[in-house]
Design a protein around this motif. Structure first.
Motif, PDB file in Angstrom:
ATOM      1  N   ILE A 217       0.918  -1.428  -0.057  1.00  0.00           N
ATOM      2  CA  ILE A 217       0.103  -0.114  -0.188  1.00  0.00           C
ATOM      3  C   ILE A 217       0.786   1.177  -0.009  1.00  0.00           C
ATOM      4  O   ILE A 217       0.824   2.136  -0.767  1.00  0.00           O
ATOM      5  CB  ILE A 217      -0.941  -0.042   1.202  1.00  0.00           C
ATOM      6  CG1 ILE A 217      -1.925  -1.239   1.004  1.00  0.00           C
ATOM      7  CG2 ILE A 217      -1.464   1.564   1.502  1.00  0.00           C
ATOM      8  CD1 ILE A 217      -2.963  -1.093   2.373  1.00  0.00           C
ATOM      9  N   ALA A 218       1.882   1.155   0.839  1.00  0.00           N
ATOM     10  CA  ALA A 218       2.740   2.439   0.915  1.00  0.00           C
ATOM     11  C   ALA A 218       3.528   3.039  -0.488  1.00  0.00           C
ATOM     12  O   ALA A 218       3.441   4.132  -0.854  1.00  0.00           O
ATOM     13  CB  ALA A 218       4.065   2.296   1.793  1.00  0.00           C
ATOM     14  N   ARG A 219       3.609   1.739  -1.347  1.00  0.00           N
ATOM     15  CA  ARG A 219       4.283   1.878  -2.413  1.00  0.00           C
ATOM     16  C   ARG A 219       3.500   2.373  -3.428  1.00  0.00           C
ATOM     17  O   ARG A 219       3.460   3.136  -4.563  1.00  0.00           O
ATOM     18  CB  ARG A 219       4.898   0.924  -3.072  1.00  0.00           C
ATOM     19  CG  ARG A 219       6.348   0.288  -2.312  1.00  0.00           C
ATOM     20  CD  ARG A 219       6.857  -0.977  -2.305  1.00  0.00           C
ATOM     21  NE  ARG A 219       8.125  -1.133  -1.962  1.00  0.00           N
ATOM     22  CZ  ARG A 219       8.435  -1.123  -0.589  1.00  0.00           C
ATOM     23  NH1 ARG A 219       7.380  -1.237   0.410  1.00  0.00           N
ATOM     24  NH2 ARG A 219       9.703  -1.329  -0.191  1.00  0.00           N
TER      25      ARG A 219
ATOM     26  N   GLY B  45       0.808   7.618  -6.267  1.00  0.00           N
ATOM     27  CA  GLY B  45      -0.389   8.018  -6.719  1.00  0.00           C
ATOM     28  C   GLY B  45      -1.486   7.393  -6.645  1.00  0.00           C
ATOM     29  O   GLY B  45      -2.746   8.069  -7.162  1.00  0.00           O
ATOM     30  N   LEU B  46      -1.793   6.110  -6.425  1.00  0.00           N
ATOM     31  CA  LEU B  46      -2.875   5.488  -6.331  1.00  0.00           C
ATOM     32  C   LEU B  46      -3.695   5.585  -4.968  1.00  0.00           C
ATOM     33  O   LEU B  46      -3.265   5.550  -3.969  1.00  0.00           O
ATOM     34  CB  LEU B  46      -2.782   4.041  -6.812  1.00  0.00           C
ATOM     35  CG  LEU B  46      -2.611   3.679  -8.370  1.00  0.00           C
ATOM     36  CD1 LEU B  46      -1.442   4.569  -8.785  1.00  0.00           C
ATOM     37  CD2 LEU B  46      -2.555   2.375  -8.272  1.00  0.00           C
TER      38      LEU B  46
ATOM     39  N   HIS C 135       8.881  -9.140  -0.741  1.00  0.00           N
ATOM     40  CA  HIS C 135       8.998  -8.531  -1.903  1.00  0.00           C
ATOM     41  C   HIS C 135       7.882  -7.783  -2.390  1.00  0.00           C
ATOM     42  O   HIS C 135       7.499  -7.769  -3.395  1.00  0.00           O
ATOM     43  CB  HIS C 135       9.372  -9.510  -3.029  1.00  0.00           C
ATOM     44  CG  HIS C 135      10.266 -10.649  -2.818  1.00  0.00           C
ATOM     45  ND1 HIS C 135      10.411 -11.632  -1.872  1.00  0.00           N
ATOM     46  CD2 HIS C 135      11.445 -10.542  -3.556  1.00  0.00           C
ATOM     47  CE1 HIS C 135      11.566 -12.157  -2.060  1.00  0.00           C
ATOM     48  NE2 HIS C 135      12.420 -11.527  -2.895  1.00  0.00           N
ATOM     49  N   PRO C 136       7.469  -6.601  -1.359  1.00  0.00           N
ATOM     50  CA  PRO C 136       6.573  -5.722  -1.792  1.00  0.00           C
ATOM     51  C   PRO C 136       6.775  -4.817  -2.994  1.00  0.00           C
ATOM     52  O   PRO C 136       5.838  -4.478  -3.652  1.00  0.00           O
ATOM     53  CB  PRO C 136       6.385  -4.709  -0.499  1.00  0.00           C
ATOM     54  CG  PRO C 136       7.811  -4.898   0.104  1.00  0.00           C
ATOM     55  CD  PRO C 136       8.255  -6.239  -0.326  1.00  0.00           C
ATOM     56  N   HIS C 137       7.967  -4.314  -3.401  1.00  0.00           N
ATOM     57  CA  HIS C 137       8.254  -3.800  -4.743  1.00  0.00           C
ATOM     58  C   HIS C 137       7.973  -4.431  -5.739  1.00  0.00           C
ATOM     59  O   HIS C 137       7.125  -4.037  -6.778  1.00  0.00           O
ATOM     60  CB  HIS C 137       9.950  -3.502  -4.685  1.00  0.00           C
ATOM     61  CG  HIS C 137      10.206  -2.670  -5.926  1.00  0.00           C
ATOM     62  ND1 HIS C 137      10.028  -1.198  -5.976  1.00  0.00           N
ATOM     63  CD2 HIS C 137      10.977  -2.923  -7.120  1.00  0.00           C
ATOM     64  CE1 HIS C 137      10.261  -0.933  -7.381  1.00  0.00           C
ATOM     65  NE2 HIS C 137      10.879  -2.026  -8.053  1.00  0.00           N
TER      66      HIS C 137
ATOM     67  N   THR D 288       7.904   2.662  -8.667  1.00  0.00           N
ATOM     68  CA  THR D 288       7.985   3.248  -7.411  1.00  0.00           C
ATOM     69  C   THR D 288       9.318   2.964  -6.847  1.00  0.00           C
ATOM     70  O   THR D 288      10.030   2.206  -7.284  1.00  0.00           O
ATOM     71  CB  THR D 288       7.058   2.373  -6.525  1.00  0.00           C
ATOM     72  OG1 THR D 288       7.200   1.029  -6.408  1.00  0.00           O
ATOM     73  CG2 THR D 288       5.449   2.292  -7.026  1.00  0.00           C
ATOM     74  N   GLN D 289       9.693   3.421  -5.554  1.00  0.00           N
ATOM     75  CA  GLN D 289      10.732   3.572  -4.782  1.00  0.00           C
ATOM     76  C   GLN D 289      10.951   2.004  -4.234  1.00  0.00           C
ATOM     77  O   GLN D 289      10.008   1.438  -3.972  1.00  0.00           O
ATOM     78  CB  GLN D 289      11.088   4.357  -3.870  1.00  0.00           C
ATOM     79  CG  GLN D 289      11.092   5.749  -4.120  1.00  0.00           C
ATOM     80  CD  GLN D 289      12.423   6.264  -5.048  1.00  0.00           C
ATOM     81  OE1 GLN D 289      13.304   5.754  -4.754  1.00  0.00           O
ATOM     82  NE2 GLN D 289      12.094   6.778  -6.143  1.00  0.00           N
TER      83      GLN D 289
END
Length: 271
Positions: free
Chosen positions: A63-65, A70-71, A251-253, A269-270
């Motif tokens: 969610i943070a990513r 911008g979502l 592996h959220p990225h 995203t970062q």
């Protein structure tokens, strides 16, 4: 439907199938479903649904990513009672979205995505190491055509309420997470009702919506070859992540990038 009927319906030479997948390496594009071959409409909303042994906070790192890109992201608190009640919970959240929405499910909640994904707000469906049954399919019988994953032996019941034992949770569910973090997740796992496991989908959203799948190659909760089979069958854009069942946490990225692609966003995203 018995196992023989399933094997006739879904003929798979497992050795040939595994060889084919291995040739695709770590990130593979698999096309076949006409819907999957079409680019997903651009969406600014994402609805995420958690599976068994977890709650909505399991999506926090993803969610943070998504928010950074911008979502608008919303995590459903899946009641884990019955499939119809779980689908209704997701549909209520989908109805609140203000336009095209990517619906994402992890693990068991792939059942919910498959059914609730028919909602008109859903522009694409994403499966993260998730069940992806066809309409009316007995997922349990389908799963039996592949070797049983180790985590299945770790499910314990207190009456009709089920949960994963600590040993199985740490080893077979969250095996690539730091032990301290995995123990915190174990402490807050949401128990499920036995009736949840008896539900069958009546629709298969992946047959009409652009579909995406993240396979966890080190998964000990759902057999990775079963994940590959379901992804190939739906014609999903597929990535493979060297991860335990909890790729959304370890592996959220990579998972966020797949969701961004499903939302029609090309920027990164970062990490």
């Amino acid at each position: 439907m018995n196992n023989q009927d399933l094997r006739q319906s879904y003929p798979v030479n497992r050795r040939a199938f595994v060889s084919m997948i291995a040739a695709g390496a770590a990130s593979t594009l698999i096309q076949g479903n006409a819907a999957a071959a079409q680019p997903a409409p651009k969406a600014r909303n994402v609805v995420l649904v958690h599976g068994l042994f977890a709650d909505g906070s399991s999506w926090s790192e993803v969610i943070a990513r998504l928010q950074a890109a911008g979502l608008n992201a919303t995590s459903v608190q899946n009641p884990l009672t019955t499939l119809p009640e779980a689908v209704t919970s997701a549909q209520r959240v989908l109805a609140r979205q203000d336009g095209p929405t990517v619906l994402v499910g992890h693990s068991f909640s792939g059942m919910i995505v498959t059914e609730a994904g028919m909602h008109p707000n859903v522009s694409a469906v994403v499966y993260v190491a998730a069940r992806a049954p066809d309409a009316g399919e007995d997922y349990t019988e389908l799963a039996k055509t592949f070797p049983t994953p180790p985590a299945s032996a770790g499910i314990v019941f207190d009456g009709d309420e089920g949960r994963l034992s600590e040993a199985a949770f740490l080893r077979d569910f969250a095996g690539d997470l730091p032990e301290a973090k995995a123990k915190v997740l174990y402490a807050v796992q949401e128990p499920f009702q036995k009736a949840l496991l008896t539900g069958k989908t009546t629709h298969a959203a992946w047959r009409s919506k652009p579909s995406y799948y993240a396979v966890s190659t080190e998964d000990r909760t759902i057999n990775p070859d079963l994940e590959r089979f379901m992804a190939k069958r739906m014609g999903a854009k597929t990535i493979e992540v060297k991860s335990s069942h909890l790729s959304l946490i370890s592996h959220p990225h990579e998972i966020a990038q797949l969701i961004l692609e499903a939302a029609g966003h090309r920027h990164r995203t970062q990490t």
